[in-house]
Design a protein around this motif. Structure first.
Motif, PDB file in Angstrom:
ATOM      1  N   MET A 165       0.833  -1.176   0.000  1.00 28.36           N
ATOM      2  CA  MET A 165       0.000   0.000   0.000  1.00 28.36           C
ATOM      3  C   MET A 165       0.887   1.251   0.000  1.00 28.36           C
ATOM      4  SD  MET A 165      -2.855   0.988   2.788  1.00 28.36           S
ATOM      5  CE  MET A 165      -4.385   1.470   2.119  1.00 28.36           C
ATOM      6  N   ALA A 166       0.587   2.174  -0.886  1.00 22.42           N
ATOM      7  CA  ALA A 166       1.363   3.411  -1.002  1.00 22.42           C
ATOM      8  C   ALA A 166       1.077   4.327   0.194  1.00 22.42           C
ATOM      9  CB  ALA A 166       1.009   4.127  -2.294  1.00 22.42           C
ATOM     10  N   PRO A 167       2.089   5.106   0.605  1.00 25.21           N
ATOM     11  CA  PRO A 167       1.861   6.030   1.712  1.00 25.21           C
ATOM     12  C   PRO A 167       0.852   7.107   1.319  1.00 25.21           C
ATOM     13  CG  PRO A 167       4.016   6.388   0.745  1.00 25.21           C
ATOM     14  CD  PRO A 167       3.425   5.183   0.080  1.00 25.21           C
ATOM     15  N   GLN A 168       0.056   7.530   2.283  1.00 27.82           N
ATOM     16  CA  GLN A 168      -0.923   8.566   2.027  1.00 27.82           C
ATOM     17  C   GLN A 168      -0.280   9.941   2.186  1.00 27.82           C
ATOM     18  OE1 GLN A 168      -4.452   8.014   4.303  1.00 27.82           O
ATOM     19  NE2 GLN A 168      -4.987   6.137   3.257  1.00 27.82           N
ATOM     20  N   VAL A 169      -0.695  10.853   1.327  1.00 28.40           N
ATOM     21  CA  VAL A 169      -0.162  12.208   1.327  1.00 28.40           C
ATOM     22  C   VAL A 169      -1.340  13.166   1.342  1.00 28.40           C
ATOM     23  CG1 VAL A 169       1.201  13.884   0.009  1.00 28.40           C
ATOM     24  CG2 VAL A 169       1.850  11.477  -0.009  1.00 28.40           C
ATOM     25  N   GLU A 170      -1.253  14.197   2.153  1.00 30.17           N
ATOM     26  CA  GLU A 170      -2.290  15.231   2.149  1.00 30.17           C
ATOM     27  C   GLU A 170      -2.171  16.037   0.856  1.00 30.17           C
ATOM     28  OE1 GLU A 170      -4.730  16.000   4.363  1.00 30.17           O
ATOM     29  OE2 GLU A 170      -4.200  14.211   5.499  1.00 30.17           O
ATOM     30  N   LEU A 171      -3.273  16.302   0.214  1.00 34.12           N
ATOM     31  CA  LEU A 171      -3.245  17.045  -1.048  1.00 34.12           C
ATOM     32  C   LEU A 171      -2.631  18.428  -0.877  1.00 34.12           C
ATOM     33  CD1 LEU A 171      -6.698  16.118  -2.608  1.00 34.12           C
ATOM     34  CD2 LEU A 171      -4.445  15.208  -3.159  1.00 34.12           C
ATOM     35  N   ASP A 172      -2.845  19.067   0.259  1.00 31.01           N
ATOM     36  CA  ASP A 172      -2.273  20.396   0.503  1.00 31.01           C
ATOM     37  C   ASP A 172      -0.758  20.359   0.637  1.00 31.01           C
ATOM     38  OD1 ASP A 172      -4.767  21.570   0.382  1.00 31.01           O
ATOM     39  OD2 ASP A 172      -5.037  21.594   2.565  1.00 31.01           O
ATOM     40  N   ASP A 173      -0.193  19.172   0.823  1.00 28.48           N
ATOM     41  CA  ASP A 173       1.254  19.030   0.960  1.00 28.48           C
ATOM     42  C   ASP A 173       1.938  18.685  -0.361  1.00 28.48           C
ATOM     43  OD1 ASP A 173       1.232  19.644   3.661  1.00 28.48           O
ATOM     44  OD2 ASP A 173       0.946  17.559   4.261  1.00 28.48           O
ATOM     45  N   LEU A 174       1.183  18.695  -1.465  1.00 24.75           N
ATOM     46  CA  LEU A 174       1.759  18.432  -2.774  1.00 24.75           C
ATOM     47  C   LEU A 174       2.045  19.747  -3.482  1.00 24.75           C
ATOM     48  CD1 LEU A 174      -0.479  15.479  -3.976  1.00 24.75           C
ATOM     49  CD2 LEU A 174       1.856  15.371  -3.098  1.00 24.75           C
ATOM     50  N   LEU A 175       3.184  19.806  -4.148  1.00 24.50           N
ATOM     51  CA  LEU A 175       3.614  21.016  -4.851  1.00 24.50           C
ATOM     52  C   LEU A 175       3.835  20.720  -6.319  1.00 24.50           C
ATOM     53  CD1 LEU A 175       6.464  22.128  -2.392  1.00 24.50           C
ATOM     54  CD2 LEU A 175       4.084  22.879  -2.372  1.00 24.50           C
ATOM     55  N   ASP A 176       3.414  21.642  -7.183  1.00 24.61           N
ATOM     56  CA  ASP A 176       3.762  21.529  -8.593  1.00 24.61           C
ATOM     57  C   ASP A 176       5.110  22.231  -8.803  1.00 24.61           C
ATOM     58  OD1 ASP A 176       3.242  24.285  -8.706  1.00 24.61           O
ATOM     59  OD2 ASP A 176       1.362  24.040  -9.810  1.00 24.61           O
ATOM     60  N   ALA A 177       5.619  22.215 -10.012  1.00 27.70           N
ATOM     61  CA  ALA A 177       6.953  22.770 -10.273  1.00 27.70           C
ATOM     62  C   ALA A 177       7.037  24.257  -9.929  1.00 27.70           C
ATOM     63  CB  ALA A 177       7.344  22.539 -11.731  1.00 27.70           C
ATOM     64  N   GLU A 178       5.979  24.995 -10.178  1.00 26.25           N
ATOM     65  CA  GLU A 178       5.986  26.430  -9.852  1.00 26.25           C
ATOM     66  C   GLU A 178       6.102  26.642  -8.345  1.00 26.25           C
ATOM     67  OE1 GLU A 178       3.146  30.327 -10.447  1.00 26.25           O
ATOM     68  OE2 GLU A 178       2.973  28.653 -11.830  1.00 26.25           O
ATOM     69  N   GLN A 179       5.403  25.834  -7.573  1.00 26.82           N
ATOM     70  CA  GLN A 179       5.466  25.948  -6.123  1.00 26.82           C
ATOM     71  C   GLN A 179       6.816  25.484  -5.586  1.00 26.82           C
ATOM     72  OE1 GLN A 179       1.890  23.593  -5.822  1.00 26.82           O
ATOM     73  NE2 GLN A 179       0.816  25.298  -4.810  1.00 26.82           N
ATOM     74  N   VAL A 180       7.381  24.438  -6.187  1.00 24.33           N
ATOM     75  CA  VAL A 180       8.719  23.982  -5.788  1.00 24.33           C
ATOM     76  C   VAL A 180       9.719  25.114  -6.000  1.00 24.33           C
ATOM     77  CG1 VAL A 180      10.627  22.405  -6.356  1.00 24.33           C
ATOM     78  CG2 VAL A 180       8.287  21.531  -6.178  1.00 24.33           C
ATOM     79  N   ALA A 181       9.639  25.764  -7.149  1.00 21.78           N
ATOM     80  CA  ALA A 181      10.545  26.886  -7.439  1.00 21.78           C
ATOM     81  C   ALA A 181      10.378  27.981  -6.393  1.00 21.78           C
ATOM     82  CB  ALA A 181      10.267  27.440  -8.836  1.00 21.78           C
ATOM     83  N   GLU A 182       9.161  28.271  -6.008  1.00 22.60           N
ATOM     84  CA  GLU A 182       8.904  29.300  -5.009  1.00 22.60           C
ATOM     85  C   GLU A 182       9.500  28.921  -3.654  1.00 22.60           C
ATOM     86  OE1 GLU A 182       5.012  31.014  -2.762  1.00 22.60           O
ATOM     87  OE2 GLU A 182       4.876  30.815  -4.938  1.00 22.60           O
ATOM     88  N   VAL A 183       9.297  27.690  -3.228  1.00 19.45           N
ATOM     89  CA  VAL A 183       9.823  27.216  -1.940  1.00 19.45           C
ATOM     90  C   VAL A 183      11.343  27.306  -1.910  1.00 19.45           C
ATOM     91  CG1 VAL A 183      10.135  25.143  -0.517  1.00 19.45           C
ATOM     92  CG2 VAL A 183       7.857  25.749  -1.340  1.00 19.45           C
TER      93      VAL A 183
END
Length: 67
Positions: free
Chosen positions: A1-19
């Motif tokens: 079973m894959a680990p569960q991730v909160e949707l709010d904790d996922l980043l797209d490339a634009e958000q990764v760049a910002e972080v």
């Protein structure tokens, strides 16, 4: 079973760049090629066109580079 991730904790490339304080989302691709320890996306769909990263992985990687 894959680990569960909160949707709010996922980043797209634009958000990764910002972080990470990068100039653009395109810089994320450059970093992925340049740094072998750059976090892998936790979700990749449509032949790599949709990629999402775990916020915790990106933040931890960014902190490790500041030393």
């Amino acid at each position: 079973m894959a680990p569960q991730v909160e949707l709010d904790d996922l980043l797209d490339a634009e958000q990764v760049a910002e972080v990470l304080g990068l100039s653009s989302r395109g810089a994320v691709s450059v970093y992925r090629r340049r740094y072998s320890d750059f976090p892998a996306p936790v979700l990749e769909r449509s032949s790599g066109r949709c990629q999402l990263w775990a916020r915790a992985d990106v933040v931890a990687w960014g902190r490790s580079r500041q030393r």
